[in-house]
Motif scaffolding. Structure first.
Motif, mmCIF file in Angstrom:
data_model
loop_
_atom_site.group_PDB
_atom_site.id
_atom_site.type_symbol
_atom_site.label_atom_id
_atom_site.label_comp_id
_atom_site.label_asym_id
_atom_site.label_seq_id
_atom_site.Cartn_x
_atom_site.Cartn_y
_atom_site.Cartn_z
ATOM 1 N N ASN B 183 0.838 -1.188 0.000
ATOM 2 C CA ASN B 183 0.000 0.000 0.000
ATOM 3 C C ASN B 183 0.879 1.247 0.000
ATOM 4 O O ASN B 183 1.378 1.661 1.027
ATOM 5 N N SER B 185 0.217 4.466 -0.470
ATOM 6 C CA SER B 185 -0.208 5.675 0.243
ATOM 7 C C SER B 185 -0.018 5.487 1.743
ATOM 8 O O SER B 185 0.397 6.410 2.442
ATOM 9 N N MET B 186 -0.287 4.269 2.227
ATOM 10 C CA MET B 186 -0.045 3.990 3.638
ATOM 11 C C MET B 186 1.431 4.131 3.944
ATOM 12 O O MET B 186 1.829 4.722 4.943
ATOM 13 N N ARG B 188 3.765 5.904 2.492
ATOM 14 C CA ARG B 188 4.215 7.293 2.545
ATOM 15 C C ARG B 188 3.704 7.986 3.797
ATOM 16 O O ARG B 188 4.423 8.765 4.420
ATOM 17 N N ALA B 189 2.448 7.686 4.183
ATOM 18 C CA ALA B 189 1.895 8.296 5.391
ATOM 19 C C ALA B 189 2.687 7.861 6.620
ATOM 20 O O ALA B 189 2.694 8.548 7.636
ATOM 21 N N GLN B 190 3.346 6.700 6.551
ATOM 22 C CA GLN B 190 4.163 6.235 7.675
ATOM 23 C C GLN B 190 5.631 6.626 7.490
ATOM 24 O O GLN B 190 6.526 6.047 8.100
ATOM 25 N N GLY B 191 5.870 7.594 6.605
ATOM 26 C CA GLY B 191 7.213 8.145 6.482
ATOM 27 C C GLY B 191 8.175 7.292 5.675
ATOM 28 O O GLY B 191 9.392 7.407 5.839
ATOM 29 N N ILE B 192 7.638 6.429 4.817
ATOM 30 C CA ILE B 192 8.511 5.559 4.024
ATOM 31 C C ILE B 192 8.742 6.177 2.647
ATOM 32 O O ILE B 192 7.792 6.592 1.980
ATOM 33 N N ASN B 193 10.001 6.243 2.247
ATOM 34 C CA ASN B 193 10.354 6.778 0.935
ATOM 35 C C ASN B 193 10.079 5.692 -0.106
ATOM 36 O O ASN B 193 10.920 4.845 -0.382
#
Lengths: 263, 324
Positions: B183, B185-186, B188-193
């Motif tokens: 996922n 979008s999830m 990125r929302a958790q700070g993953i590049n």
């Protein structure tokens, strides 16, 4: 805590599909503010939240979080300050990963991810306690794949994940709109509880005027990509749906849909 | 009886091929299943691995050096595809096709390399010989008992590869790659590049594919320009066969990777069988493509027709993400 200054955003500029979503939007949130956001379709509510989260870059204006200008920061870097819950329950969690793995991912938000093991034994106990507060029995299903949970369970888990690192800002984007009324009420109550316990500065978009009035210490209404109403304190506490509709018409807003009124 | 004997005699060869293509299939599994990207670079990077390994081997390098360089070359190919996709915004499938096409020319150049300042040309095949060169695996000894039998080192390669990947995908970084595939979008929302992770995943995958290419060049005694043609389909076939047969029993991540290897071995055993039954070698790719197409279509048909009949109304989108 959050400051939006003269923010503009147009999608598909220069085409027939050009859509101005944010127009000279300015908004300041103080620390601990719990602001509910309402407005008709296309008013710019979700666009504002996405602009703050960094899902796209804005055309003009600045976005500042806790004194730091984040306007040029990519989404994944801003995540260090921001917790988010989306409208679609599928969007906030990784379906093919376990409940505890999802929490462990959230626990490392804003940190460098290296070659240490992805989840430590001690963390598991913390997560178990945390899940117990939801009262959904998830504490006994920590290795269950999130894809097997219901929409409400997934939103509750996403809320936990969003608040796990005590973000400077919590963004709730119509996070109960896809749930049945009973589950929605539960998730809303949980949101209140989490915001209060952690003293989180929060922006909550909702389609439901009653919810917007009942929650938070401040209410803003958007229209045409900017804030047209901003009601706080005692005034907000006395607010009724009728007041809100009258004042909205007074500032020249488009009438929100029936669903919003009846909601 | 004769038929059975020749078939049995071909078994060690099928297992050897299957182990090598199993490593390749693991690479495909990482992109197709974990990262949720269809990466077509592999047709080119398999041959690149073979070309680099063969070139270094004929120039006297030891097998370890040759294979390490093959892996690095494959990772470079993955990097290019990854940058096409993330930095240039080209769709993943097209990025892979572009790199694959470019690699065709590059692979010809690699195999035609003579030396610095020399008159370097192009070459479509580069032979290595177990008599003249130092090889780790060779199909010549496939039916011999002893340490020179390639099945032993190949088995070790497979086990070590799975062990390392099992560890890596359990780390913080590895878990963030899994989240990226599950996922975006999830993540990125958790700070993953997510862009970085996609590139890294493609590099690891193509490194493994090139390793398989290097081993294959040694095993069959030559590197050829078209050794990777249709590799993605064989890799997918292995992944799908492994999943269909072992999906219900293998839940652990390491075992799922192992299932892909078993899928590759089964694939080559079946190939041997149909060849013994009289199928023309030239028709193999047609058969492989059809088999993969059918297996890819089955879950879709199941979802479309089966569900429509069983769940009449009311129940909406629940549990659509049952795989991996």
């Amino acid at each position: 805590m959050l400051e939006l200054k003269n923010v503009y955003k147009t999608f598909n500029p220069g085409t027939v599909n050009a859509k101005t979503a944010l127009e000279d939007l300015s908004l300041t949130l103080n620390e601990g503010d719990f602001v509910t956001v309402i407005g008709g379709n296309g008013a710019g509510k979700s666009t504002m939240l996405n602009a703050v989260a960094g899902a796209f870059s804005v055309d003009a204006g600045t976005i500042t979080i806790d004194g730091q200008n984040v306007t040029g920061l990519p989404e994944y870097k801003r995540a260090a300050f921001i917790g988010r819950v989306f409208q679609d329950p599928m969007m906030g969690t990784a379906a093919t990963m376990q409940i505890e793995e999802n929490l462990a991912l959230a626990a490392r938000r804003g940190q460098r991810r290296g070659l240490r093991w992805g989840i430590k034994r001690m963390e598991r106990e913390d997560y178990r306690e945390l899940l117990r507060t939801l009262d959904l029995g998830l504490e006994d299903r920590m290795t269950t794949k999130v894809g097997l949970l219901s929409g409400g369970q997934r939103q509750a888990l996403t809320l936990l994940m969003a608040a796990l690192k005590r973000p400077k800002l919590l963004l709730l984007d119509e996070h109960t709109a896809a749930l049945d009324p009973k589950t929605a009420a539960k998730v809303l109550a949980l949101s209140d509880q989490i915001v209060e316990e952690n003293g989180l500065t929060t922006l909550m978009v909702t389609h439901n005027m009653r919810d917007a009035i009942a929650h938070g210490n401040r209410l803003i209404m958007m229209n045409g990509g900017r804030v047209v109403l901003d009601i706080a304190g005692e005034e907000k506490k006395r607010l009724t749906v009728e007041d809100l509709l009258n004042r909205f018409t007074a500032v020249g807003g488009e009438m929100p849909s029936d669903r919003t009124i009846l909601g | 009886m004769d038929f059975l004997l020749t078939f049995l005699r071909s078994m060690p060869g099928a297992v050897g091929q299957g182990l090598i293509w199993g490593i390749m299939a693991i690479g495909v599994y990482l992109t197709y299943k974990i990262l949720d990207v269809a990466d077509l670079t592999v047709d080119g990077s398999l041959a690149t691995g073979g070309a680099v390994c063969a070139l270094l081997t004929v120039n006297g390098a030891n097998p370890a050096t040759a294979l390490v360089c093959a892996v690095l070359a494959g990772m470079l190919a993955g990097l290019v595809t990854g940058l096409f996709h993330t930095a240039c915004g080209i769709p993943a499938i097209l990025s892979g096709i572009l790199t694959q096409l470019a690699l065709y020319s590059i692979n010809l150049r690699i195999m035609g390399w003579v030396g610095w300042g020399a008159d370097n040309g192009t070459k479509a095949t580069l032979a290595v010989s177990v008599d003249k060169n130092h090889l780790l695996v060779s199909s010549r000894y496939i039916r011999e008992l002893g340490l020179q039998n390639p099945l032993l080192p190949l088995g070790i390669f497979v086990v070590v590869t799975i062990a390392v990947l099992y560890w890596f995908f359990g780390t913080e970084l590895g878990a963030s790659i899994r989240a990226t595939g599950a996922n975006r979008s999830m993540a990125r929302a958790q700070g993953i590049n997510t862009d970085f992770n996609v590139v890294l995943g493609l590099m690891i995958s193509n490194g493994l594919v090139a390793l398989a290419g290097g081993l294959l060049a040694q095993y069959q005694g030559s590197s050829t320009i078209d050794m990777g043609r249709g590799a993605i389909v064989i890799g997918l076939a292995a992944v799908i066969i492994g999943e269909v047969i072992f999906g219900k029993v293998f839940h652990n991540f390491g075992l799922k990777l192992f299932a892909a290897v078993l899928g590759a071995i089964i694939y080559y055993i079946v190939i041997q069988l149909v060849l013994r039954l009289g199928l023309d070698t030239n028709d193999l790719k047609l058969l492989t493509a059809l088999v993969v197409a059918v297996f890819l279509a089955i879950p879709y048909w199941k979802g479309k027709y089966f569900r429509a009949r069983v769940k009449p109304a009311g129940s909406t989108s629940e549990g659509g993400n049952g795989n991996a």
